[in-house]
Design an enzyme around this catalytic site. Sequence first.
Site, PDB file in Angstrom:
ATOM      1  N   ASP A  80      -0.743   1.850  -6.112  1.00  0.00           N
ATOM      2  CA  ASP A  80      -1.714   0.764  -5.955  1.00  0.00           C
ATOM      3  C   ASP A  80      -1.254  -0.310  -4.974  1.00  0.00           C
ATOM      4  OD1 ASP A  80      -2.903   2.120  -8.033  1.00  0.00           O
ATOM      5  OD2 ASP A  80      -3.172   0.343  -9.295  1.00  0.00           O
ATOM      6  N   HIS A 135      -8.149  -7.795  -4.891  1.00  0.00           N
ATOM      7  CA  HIS A 135      -7.414  -7.715  -6.155  1.00  0.00           C
ATOM      8  C   HIS A 135      -7.814  -8.784  -7.158  1.00  0.00           C
ATOM      9  CE1 HIS A 135      -3.964  -6.644  -8.743  1.00  0.00           C
ATOM     10  NE2 HIS A 135      -3.972  -5.518  -8.065  1.00  0.00           N
ATOM     11  N   HIS A 224       3.387   1.323  -7.509  1.00  0.00           N
ATOM     12  CA  HIS A 224       2.916   0.502  -6.385  1.00  0.00           C
ATOM     13  C   HIS A 224       3.739   0.818  -5.142  1.00  0.00           C
ATOM     14  CE1 HIS A 224       1.690  -1.552 -10.070  1.00  0.00           C
ATOM     15  NE2 HIS A 224       0.677  -2.019  -9.371  1.00  0.00           N
TER      16      HIS A 224
HETATM   17 ZN   LIG Z   1      -3.221  -3.617  -8.266  1.00  0.00          ZN
END
Ligand SMILES: [Zn+2]
Length: 267
Positions: A80, A135, A224
């Site tokens: 992400d 986000h 991430h």
């Molecule tokens: Zn995120």
Amino acid sequence: MRVGLTCLALLLVSGCGVLLPRTSAGPRPAPTPRPNGPTGAQSSPAPSPSPSSAPSGTPRPPQPRHISCAHVKCVALTFDDGPGNYTSHVLDVLAKHYARATFFLVGEMIHKEDQPVLRRMVAEGHELGNHTWDHRDLTSLSDAGLKHEVVSTERLVKEVTGVRMHALRPPYGATDRRVAGEAKRLGLGQVLWAVDTLDWRDRVPKLVVQRSTAAKPGQIVLMHDIHKTTVEALPRLLNVFDKKGFTYVTVSELFGDLKPGKRYSDR
Ligand SMILES: [Zn+2]
């Protein structure tokens, strides 16, 4: 590297690796800005430059794979908050393990110089997912704001890659009936996770390896690609998954066609 029998049978068309479980969906901070990003912050360089390809034009994805995750040990690795400075290195490492993953992209992180990386993801069989424009917690927005967050990223990714995304990951895992309704209208499945590596909080490669490789077959792992420590952990966690005989699949490969609005975390 040892490869399980099931894995061996699939090696030519897929990758093999392993994971362990863990769940939590606690809040997390907004994505870390990149060194050269609009807000410029950190400064650590990518673990290594990306020597590989940077396709231009509309990328051609590989032939669709038909992997039966009911019969083989599948894991869906997801990354992400990118693209970021480490993303092309992540692609290099995944390629060494024949691993396909899903990248949940933040629209405002997609700069002109990132466009070849997105096209490379498509060309190498990875899935692109929508992680909103900047986000935001979608449950806190007006209807118009919610739609804008999703549609603006959808449009940009389509423009850059020609791909229409089918997966939405609401930031922080924050979703409700209204978010589900919008996802349904836009033709997007809501993809959450079963294993949270907490790699944004604990920047320790060893922990990222331990937590990710706790995944069980059929689970989605959250990581991430904007954190250096996660990228450092990647070769090690892929080695563990390989030894356990896992096959790395995208979220759409894990579930088949994603049903718009439906929530997914494991199969
Ligand atoms: Zn995120």
